[in-house]
Design a protein around this motif. Structure first.
Motif, mmCIF file in Angstrom:
data_model
loop_
_atom_site.group_PDB
_atom_site.id
_atom_site.type_symbol
_atom_site.label_atom_id
_atom_site.label_comp_id
_atom_site.label_asym_id
_atom_site.label_seq_id
_atom_site.Cartn_x
_atom_site.Cartn_y
_atom_site.Cartn_z
ATOM 1 N N ILE A 167 10.459 -18.489 -22.089
ATOM 2 C CA ILE A 167 11.920 -19.093 -21.559
ATOM 3 C C ILE A 167 13.070 -18.910 -21.877
ATOM 4 O O ILE A 167 13.929 -19.420 -22.455
ATOM 5 N N ALA A 182 15.790 -18.564 -23.403
ATOM 6 C CA ALA A 182 16.986 -19.122 -23.898
ATOM 7 C C ALA A 182 17.643 -18.501 -25.098
ATOM 8 O O ALA A 182 19.420 -19.345 -25.241
ATOM 9 N N HIS A 183 17.022 -18.969 -26.572
ATOM 10 C CA HIS A 183 17.817 -18.828 -27.561
ATOM 11 C C HIS A 183 18.496 -17.647 -27.425
ATOM 12 O O HIS A 183 19.486 -17.015 -28.289
ATOM 13 N N HIS A 188 22.002 -19.800 -25.428
ATOM 14 C CA HIS A 188 21.885 -21.140 -24.694
ATOM 15 C C HIS A 188 21.259 -22.514 -25.401
ATOM 16 O O HIS A 188 20.458 -22.281 -25.976
ATOM 17 N N ASN A 225 19.916 -25.155 -24.501
ATOM 18 C CA ASN A 225 19.110 -26.165 -24.522
ATOM 19 C C ASN A 225 18.128 -25.352 -23.571
ATOM 20 O O ASN A 225 19.381 -24.588 -22.397
ATOM 21 N N PRO A 226 16.811 -24.558 -23.018
ATOM 22 C CA PRO A 226 16.043 -24.175 -22.308
ATOM 23 C C PRO A 226 15.796 -24.316 -20.727
ATOM 24 O O PRO A 226 16.052 -23.831 -19.786
ATOM 25 N N THR A 281 18.296 -22.557 -18.846
ATOM 26 C CA THR A 281 18.296 -20.997 -18.563
ATOM 27 C C THR A 281 17.195 -20.851 -17.499
ATOM 28 O O THR A 281 17.128 -19.855 -16.275
#
Length: 111
Positions: free
Chosen positions: A66, A70-71, A75, A77-78, A81
């Protein structure tokens, strides 16, 4: 490929989608191209943003971490996501329980 071809004239602005020389692509051109491809392929029409969701969904269903997804999505912050795509993360409860079970058995047998 385009960076090499244009050399110093390439304007690297870190766009996901850009023109050959690195400058901003007109979004209307992209949408027109996408609509033409959809019609030609005879597939269900989707919004451009749906491609992003499809991308994330496939990565998560294939077990990609995750934090990495996310990266990739940008995003900050994960958690963002996870809140959006948690339902797509494969259920690994049984696998985690099995790992704990085997580790516990090894620990007990070493006593």
């Amino acid at each position: 490929m385009w960076k090499k071809r244009f050399g110093e004239e390439y304007k690297d602005q870190d766009f996901v989608i850009c023109r050959e020389n690195g400058t901003e692509q007109d979004p209307r051109n992209l949408l027109r191209l996408m609509k033409r491809l959809i019609r030609a392929s005879n597939v269900t029409s989707i919004r451009f943003h749906d491609l992003r969701h499809t991308h994330a969904s496939i990565l998560l269903s294939e077990g990609v971490d995750i934090v990495k997804v996310a990266h990739r999505l940008g995003h900050s912050n994960p958690k963002i996501t996870l809140e959006t795509y948690a339902h797509l993360i494969p259920n690994q409860d049984n696998e985690v329980a099995d790992i704990f079970h085997y580790a516990l058995n090894r620990s007990v047998s070493n006593l």
